[in-house]
Motif scaffolding. Sequence first.
Motif, PDB file in Angstrom:
ATOM      1  N   ALA A  99      36.358  39.838  51.197  1.00 41.18           N
ATOM      2  CA  ALA A  99      37.185  38.837  51.884  1.00 41.18           C
ATOM      3  C   ALA A  99      36.897  38.868  53.375  1.00 41.18           C
ATOM      4  O   ALA A  99      36.961  39.933  54.000  1.00 41.18           O
ATOM      5  CB  ALA A  99      38.667  39.110  51.635  1.00 41.18           C
TER       6      ALA A  99
ATOM      7  N   VAL B 125      35.395  35.556  49.339  1.00 43.19           N
ATOM      8  CA  VAL B 125      36.420  34.601  49.741  1.00 43.19           C
ATOM      9  C   VAL B 125      36.639  34.723  51.237  1.00 43.19           C
ATOM     10  O   VAL B 125      36.175  35.671  51.880  1.00 43.19           O
ATOM     11  CB  VAL B 125      37.743  34.815  48.977  1.00 43.19           C
ATOM     12  CG1 VAL B 125      37.528  34.721  47.482  1.00 43.19           C
ATOM     13  CG2 VAL B 125      38.376  36.154  49.346  1.00 43.19           C
ATOM     14  N   SER B 126      37.369  33.762  51.800  1.00 43.11           N
ATOM     15  CA  SER B 126      37.580  33.735  53.237  1.00 43.11           C
ATOM     16  C   SER B 126      38.960  33.187  53.554  1.00 43.11           C
ATOM     17  O   SER B 126      39.455  32.305  52.843  1.00 43.11           O
ATOM     18  CB  SER B 126      36.497  32.859  53.895  1.00 43.11           C
ATOM     19  OG  SER B 126      36.660  32.797  55.293  1.00 43.11           O
TER      20      SER B 126
ATOM     21  N   GLN C  64      31.604  29.500  55.450  1.00 50.88           N
ATOM     22  CA  GLN C  64      32.456  29.007  54.349  1.00 50.88           C
ATOM     23  C   GLN C  64      31.619  28.399  53.222  1.00 50.88           C
ATOM     24  O   GLN C  64      32.037  28.404  52.057  1.00 50.88           O
ATOM     25  CB  GLN C  64      33.469  27.978  54.864  1.00 50.88           C
ATOM     26  CG  GLN C  64      34.223  28.374  56.127  1.00 50.88           C
ATOM     27  CD  GLN C  64      34.803  29.770  56.085  1.00 50.88           C
ATOM     28  OE1 GLN C  64      35.323  30.212  55.058  1.00 50.88           O
ATOM     29  NE2 GLN C  64      34.733  30.472  57.206  1.00 50.88           N
TER      30      GLN C  64
ATOM     31  N   CYS D 224      30.952  31.040  50.807  1.00 51.82           N
ATOM     32  CA  CYS D 224      32.115  31.646  50.163  1.00 51.82           C
ATOM     33  C   CYS D 224      32.440  30.907  48.868  1.00 51.82           C
ATOM     34  O   CYS D 224      32.249  29.695  48.767  1.00 51.82           O
ATOM     35  CB  CYS D 224      33.318  31.615  51.096  1.00 51.82           C
ATOM     36  SG  CYS D 224      33.151  32.709  52.525  1.00 51.82           S
ATOM     37  N   ASP D 225      32.949  31.636  47.906  1.00 55.98           N
ATOM     38  CA  ASP D 225      33.302  31.019  46.635  1.00 55.98           C
ATOM     39  C   ASP D 225      34.624  30.279  46.731  1.00 55.98           C
ATOM     40  O   ASP D 225      34.816  29.248  46.062  1.00 55.98           O
ATOM     41  CB  ASP D 225      33.364  32.095  45.548  1.00 55.98           C
ATOM     42  CG  ASP D 225      32.015  32.761  45.362  1.00 55.98           C
ATOM     43  OD1 ASP D 225      31.067  32.067  44.963  1.00 55.98           O
ATOM     44  OD2 ASP D 225      31.903  33.966  45.657  1.00 55.98           O
ATOM     45  N   MET D 226      35.544  30.760  47.562  1.00 56.35           N
ATOM     46  CA  MET D 226      36.822  30.081  47.778  1.00 56.35           C
ATOM     47  C   MET D 226      37.296  30.425  49.196  1.00 56.35           C
ATOM     48  O   MET D 226      37.192  31.575  49.626  1.00 56.35           O
ATOM     49  CB  MET D 226      37.863  30.515  46.749  1.00 56.35           C
ATOM     50  CG  MET D 226      37.475  30.211  45.313  1.00 56.35           C
ATOM     51  SD  MET D 226      38.672  30.836  44.084  1.00 56.35           S
ATOM     52  CE  MET D 226      39.944  29.562  44.201  1.00 56.35           C
ATOM     53  N   THR D 227      37.805  29.413  49.895  1.00 54.11           N
ATOM     54  CA  THR D 227      38.322  29.607  51.249  1.00 54.11           C
ATOM     55  C   THR D 227      39.748  29.089  51.340  1.00 54.11           C
ATOM     56  O   THR D 227      40.033  27.967  50.917  1.00 54.11           O
ATOM     57  CB  THR D 227      37.450  28.878  52.295  1.00 54.11           C
ATOM     58  OG1 THR D 227      36.152  29.467  52.329  1.00 54.11           O
ATOM     59  CG2 THR D 227      38.062  28.957  53.688  1.00 54.11           C
TER      60      THR D 227
ATOM     61  N   TRP E   4      39.036  25.571  49.750  1.00 54.77           N
ATOM     62  CA  TRP E   4      39.766  25.440  48.503  1.00 54.77           C
ATOM     63  C   TRP E   4      41.201  24.996  48.703  1.00 54.77           C
ATOM     64  O   TRP E   4      41.693  24.101  48.033  1.00 54.77           O
ATOM     65  CB  TRP E   4      39.730  26.779  47.760  1.00 54.77           C
ATOM     66  CG  TRP E   4      40.746  26.967  46.683  1.00 54.77           C
ATOM     67  CD1 TRP E   4      41.711  27.936  46.628  1.00 54.77           C
ATOM     68  CD2 TRP E   4      40.909  26.180  45.501  1.00 54.77           C
ATOM     69  NE1 TRP E   4      42.469  27.809  45.492  1.00 54.77           N
ATOM     70  CE2 TRP E   4      41.994  26.722  44.773  1.00 54.77           C
ATOM     71  CE3 TRP E   4      40.256  25.064  44.976  1.00 54.77           C
ATOM     72  CZ2 TRP E   4      42.432  26.207  43.557  1.00 54.77           C
ATOM     73  CZ3 TRP E   4      40.702  24.550  43.764  1.00 54.77           C
ATOM     74  CH2 TRP E   4      41.760  25.103  43.073  1.00 54.77           C
TER      75      TRP E   4
ATOM     76  N   THR F 182      44.818  34.936  50.914  1.00 53.70           N
ATOM     77  CA  THR F 182      43.398  35.288  50.783  1.00 53.70           C
ATOM     78  C   THR F 182      43.225  36.619  50.070  1.00 53.70           C
ATOM     79  O   THR F 182      42.378  36.761  49.175  1.00 53.70           O
ATOM     80  CB  THR F 182      42.732  35.341  52.167  1.00 53.70           C
ATOM     81  OG1 THR F 182      42.884  34.063  52.816  1.00 53.70           O
ATOM     82  CG2 THR F 182      41.253  35.664  52.054  1.00 53.70           C
TER      83      THR F 182
ATOM     84  N   LEU G 206      44.091  36.325  46.401  1.00 53.57           N
ATOM     85  CA  LEU G 206      42.992  35.672  45.691  1.00 53.57           C
ATOM     86  C   LEU G 206      41.838  36.647  45.462  1.00 53.57           C
ATOM     87  O   LEU G 206      41.288  36.732  44.354  1.00 53.57           O
ATOM     88  CB  LEU G 206      42.510  34.469  46.497  1.00 53.57           C
ATOM     89  CG  LEU G 206      41.273  33.735  45.985  1.00 53.57           C
ATOM     90  CD1 LEU G 206      41.511  33.175  44.602  1.00 53.57           C
ATOM     91  CD2 LEU G 206      40.896  32.621  46.963  1.00 53.57           C
ATOM     92  N   ALA G 207      41.471  37.406  46.508  1.00 54.83           N
ATOM     93  CA  ALA G 207      40.377  38.367  46.378  1.00 54.83           C
ATOM     94  C   ALA G 207      40.697  39.414  45.322  1.00 54.83           C
ATOM     95  O   ALA G 207      39.839  39.772  44.495  1.00 54.83           O
ATOM     96  CB  ALA G 207      40.116  39.037  47.729  1.00 54.83           C
TER      97      ALA G 207
END
Length: 254
Positions: A55, A101-102, A116, A119-122, A180, A192, A195-196
Amino acid sequence: MTDHILLERPEAYPGVLVIRFNRPEKKNAITQAMYARMAEGLLQAEDDAAIHAVAFLGTEGCFSAGNDMADFLAFAMAGAVGEPAAFGFLRALWSVSKPVVSGVDGLAIGIGTTIQMHCDMTIASDRSLFKTPFVDLALVPEAGSSLLAPRAMGHQRAFAMLAASEGFSAEQAREAGLIWKVVAPVEVEAETLRLAASLAAKPPEAMRIARDLIRGDRGELLARMEEELKFFVERLTSAEARAAFEAFMTKARN
């Protein structure tokens, strides 16, 4: 200074490595030492079987203002050649096989935006600003953004971001597929990390395969990054770029 990038493994979020920008007095502008530290963190995450997700986080009100302009100006004025430190970090980011993620709150400028795209999801706060002033500085897109952005958001929005240097609000970035979810500033870090941790808890081999399938051919991305780098280094040492950097630094001092 290595303390400008913190590598954290929060006990409350097992399996997560946090790479945190920690230079708020300079709006988290990234120096060569910071790039090296971030690359170290990504390589650590890749090699450590106990880490299953990464993250990126910034500080309150700022993810990153992008590259440290003093470094850029020194590079340009010296007529230096070779690979900028940023590229070692980008190669590490390209090669990591675990979810990334970010969490963005506030400014995400230049590479603060193009990160970003890897990244897979931000998660971003509703006060975030995404902007890539490459051409304004007589430079070109980097981090594979010239390939990734048109695929994610279409030609016109990618051109607006990467060539016209238009700023994107958090909601515009979400609509463009750059991020995201948009949340309140106070919720960015917790959301974040949650999610991570959620991604880190999933079966790791299944996650790796699914992520590889979704990302597709990474060789094409590395080739584009190499092509961008060639032009980027050429532009850094151009008279046009030197003039743009000097104008930027003069404006920053006034």
